[in-house]
Design an enzyme around this catalytic site. Structure first.
Site, PDB file in Angstrom:
ATOM      1  N   LYS A   1     -13.967  -8.202 -36.994  1.00 53.37           N
ATOM      2  CA  LYS A   1     -15.169  -8.820 -37.556  1.00 53.37           C
ATOM      3  C   LYS A   1     -15.688  -7.984 -38.725  1.00 53.37           C
ATOM      4  CE  LYS A   1     -16.995 -10.863 -33.295  1.00 53.37           C
ATOM      5  NZ  LYS A   1     -17.009 -12.262 -33.724  1.00 53.37           N
TER       6      LYS A   1
ATOM      7  N   ARG B   1     -12.520 -17.447 -24.822  1.00 58.32           N
ATOM      8  CA  ARG B   1     -11.786 -18.521 -24.141  1.00 58.32           C
ATOM      9  C   ARG B   1     -10.566 -17.978 -23.402  1.00 58.32           C
ATOM     10  NH1 ARG B   1     -11.154 -21.540 -29.834  1.00 58.32           N
ATOM     11  NH2 ARG B   1     -13.054 -20.338 -30.149  1.00 58.32           N
TER      12      ARG B   1
HETATM   13  N1  BES Z   1     -18.516 -13.678 -29.470  1.00 55.70           N
HETATM   14  C1  BES Z   1     -18.079 -14.480 -30.535  1.00 55.70           C
HETATM   15  C2  BES Z   1     -19.004 -15.663 -30.781  1.00 55.70           C
HETATM   16  C3  BES Z   1     -20.313 -15.350 -31.434  1.00 55.70           C
HETATM   17  C4  BES Z   1     -20.387 -15.124 -32.799  1.00 55.70           C
HETATM   18  C5  BES Z   1     -21.464 -15.379 -30.708  1.00 55.70           C
HETATM   19  C6  BES Z   1     -21.603 -14.882 -33.400  1.00 55.70           C
HETATM   20  C7  BES Z   1     -22.680 -15.167 -31.303  1.00 55.70           C
HETATM   21  C8  BES Z   1     -22.754 -14.910 -32.644  1.00 55.70           C
HETATM   22  C9  BES Z   1     -16.701 -15.039 -30.253  1.00 55.70           C
HETATM   23  O1  BES Z   1     -15.866 -14.242 -29.490  1.00 55.70           O
HETATM   24  C10 BES Z   1     -16.045 -15.237 -31.563  1.00 55.70           C
HETATM   25  O2  BES Z   1     -15.812 -14.269 -32.235  1.00 55.70           O
HETATM   26  N2  BES Z   1     -15.762 -16.481 -31.908  1.00 55.70           N
HETATM   27  C11 BES Z   1     -15.157 -16.793 -33.155  1.00 55.70           C
HETATM   28  C12 BES Z   1     -14.133 -17.857 -32.905  1.00 55.70           C
HETATM   29  C13 BES Z   1     -13.282 -18.159 -34.100  1.00 55.70           C
HETATM   30  C14 BES Z   1     -12.362 -16.998 -34.393  1.00 55.70           C
HETATM   31  C15 BES Z   1     -12.484 -19.408 -33.835  1.00 55.70           C
HETATM   32  C16 BES Z   1     -16.239 -17.298 -34.083  1.00 55.70           C
HETATM   33  O3  BES Z   1     -17.119 -18.042 -33.635  1.00 55.70           O
HETATM   34  O4  BES Z   1     -16.224 -16.929 -35.247  1.00 55.70           O
HETATM   35 MN    MN Z   2     -14.797 -12.870 -30.710  1.00 53.09          MN
END
Ligand code: BES
Ligand code: MN
Ligand code: ZN
Length: 493
Positions: free
Chosen positions: A275, A349
């Site tokens: 990230k 997931r």
């Molecule tokens: N934990 C995150 C989701 C999240 C992001 C929650 C920002 C709250 C605030 C999750 O594990 C994630 O990183 N999801 C990705 C999925 C994508 C790679 C398809 C996302 O939402 O960017």
């Molecule tokens: Mn994630």
């Protein structure tokens, strides 16, 4: 915190602070007429002064009023007289306790009018939750800068009411409030403290306190079970993963359990699909689903629910590293379906799908998961409403209603074939991302749905509602109220 119910003469009642509603017409609520008169009109004068708008949730603290038992009066805006209902009451009471948070007030009196008998138990429950919520202080790694957490709240009735129902409301509100505090605390703790092992210890403590059966599956147990998607997420971290199981047998032996599943990523760096660093600290909240389920189990224990409830929390860290899962890796999930991990940041997931497969062994009545699953969820519903998905309409709407009743709203979003078809891989049964950003919360839910074909299932995406950013950064304790209402209703409580 102490909560009590009293009847009698409000104006003589000794208290640190009494709440008085003020309409947006700048008039105090009629039931405060005696208080106002005895204080020489100080209350109506303050209400008319312009220092309080009367808008729902506006507040003004008055000191040193003569002639009454209360040391202070907190005026609380309750808006338009014609629009007043239980919802307005709940909003106002939350604002009132928030306003008192930074004062030295330790005991608060909430007057209730028996002519609003119908809503009274609900109001009492919500007031108890609001009071406990406002009393929460994070002190684990920082001294609290505000003084007093409220100590006692008295509900003051102007006549006869069903005190049995009100005491039951206090009990439920207290259980929900205390449980939200646990959920908030777990969320707020830093990721070097709230590790998978810490969550496991918390579960063991809950088991001790409330007589649950606790089982912690270790890495080798998970390997034996074939939980390879879960283990794929954990691989980059030096902290061992845990699979936490709590079982509450409050119902008949033959009753099928409700299974609660919570996403327990104690820190989400994204893994190799790392990230951006801005606000990455907030990914300590990525165990918000797990925290909510542990909190909900506390409520189940405190209320001794006559219901069989199982909690499953897959928990680990999502870290990059020499041993971390690569984008492109294919692993076989516990269900037997192969998964192509195209993005290691779509890890929630991956840990959930193995937990959802594990849930099958309970032949559940229903399975409900909660997860901070997608950033896309924050884009679709913002910070106020939890996204809800279900493979069974009745269960979905049951949860929507539970959320409405708890002032912890969720709304149903679609799944279905067109979205499911977006999950195509050339190298596995299913990829862990759909390729594009469109409908990201929905395609994530569709991924989970591939693993929940054997039972009724609902999924709460709490990415926008589990915590707040900015100056008031902190966990919210959601969706504990929603889940509590859902379970309380199912238990016939
Ligand atoms: N934990 C995150 C989701 C999240 C992001 C929650 C920002 C709250 C605030 C999750 O594990 C994630 O990183 N999801 C990705 C999925 C994508 C790679 C398809 C996302 O939402 O960017
Ligand atoms: Mn994630
Ligand atoms: Zn995550």
């Amino acid at each position: 915190m102490e909560f009590s119910i009293k009847t009698g003469d409000l104006s003589k009642h000794k208290t640190g602070c009494v709440l008085v509603g003020v309409w947006d017409s700048k008039k105090p609520i009629a039931s405060a007429a005696a208080l106002d008169k005895l204080s020489g009109g100080a209350i109506s004068a303050a209400a008319a002064s312009g220092d309080i708008s009367g808008k729902v949730g506006s507040t003004l603290l008055l000191h040193g009023l003569q002639g009454i038992g209360a040391q202070r009066v907190l005026l609380v805006g309750i808006g338009d007289e014609k629009a007043y209902d239980a919802h307005v009451f709940c909003k106002a009471i939350t604002a009132a306790f928030k306003a008192l948070k930074s004062t030295a007030v330790t005991d608060v009196t909430v007057p209730l009018q028996v002519r609003f008998k119908k809503d009274m138990a609900h109001k009492v429950e919500q007031a108890v939750i609001a009071a406990i919520d406002a009393a929460y202080r994070y002190t684990a790694t920082k001294k609290s800068d505000t003084k007093n957490a409220g100590k006692s709240v008295t509900f003051f009735l102007d006549g006869k009411a069903d005190t049995k129902a009100l005491n039951a409301a206090i009990k439920a509100g207290n259980a929900i409030g205390e449980s939200m505090q646990l959920t908030k605390e777990l969320g707020n703790l830093p990721p070097n403290i709230a590790t998978p092992a810490y969550l496991a210890d918390t579960a063991k403590q809950l088991a001790k306190d409330y007589g649950f059966k606790a089982t912690i599956l270790e890495q080798k147990d998970m390997q034996k079970l074939g939980m390879n998607t879960l283990l794929a997420v954990s691989k980059g971290s030096h902290l061992p993963p845990k699979f936490i199981i709590l079982e509450h047998n409050g119902g008949k032996k033959t009753q099928k359990p409700v299974v609660l599943v919570g996403k327990g990523i104690t820190f989400d760096t994204g893994g190799i699909s790392i990230k951006p660093s801005a606000e990455m600290d907030e990914m300590k909240y990525d165990m918000g689903g797990a925290a909510a389920m542990l909190g909900t189990m506390k409520m189940v224990g405190m209320m001794k629910l006559k219901l069989n409830v199982v909690m499953l929390v897959p928990t680990c860290e999502n870290m990059p590293g020499g041993n971390a899962t690569r984008p492109g890796d294919v692993v076989t999930s516990m269900s037997g379906q192969t998964v192509e991990i195209l993005n290691t940041d779509a890890e929630g997931r991956l840990i959930l799908c193995d937990a959802l497969t594990y849930a099958e062994r309970y032949e559940p009545e229903a399975v409900v998961d909660a997860a901070t699953l997608t950033g896309a969820m924050v884009i679709s519903l913002g910070f106020h409403t939890t996204g809800l998905f279900a493979n069974n309409d009745a269960l979905g709407w049951e949860l929507v209603q539970a959320g409405n009743a708890a002032h912890d709203k969720a709304w149903l979003l679609p799944m279905g074939e067109e979205y499911d078809e977006m999950l195509k891989s050339n190298f596995a049964d299913i990829p862990n991302i759909s390729g594009g950003r469109a409908g990201g919360a929905i395609t994530a839910a569709c991924f989970l749905a591939r693993f929940t074909k054997k039972y009724k299932w609902a999924h709460l995406d709490i990415a926008g509602t589990a915590w707040k950013s900015g100056a008031d950064k902190g966990a919210t304790g959601r969706p504990v109220p929603l889940l509590s209402k859902f379970l309380l209703k199912r238990a016939g409580a």
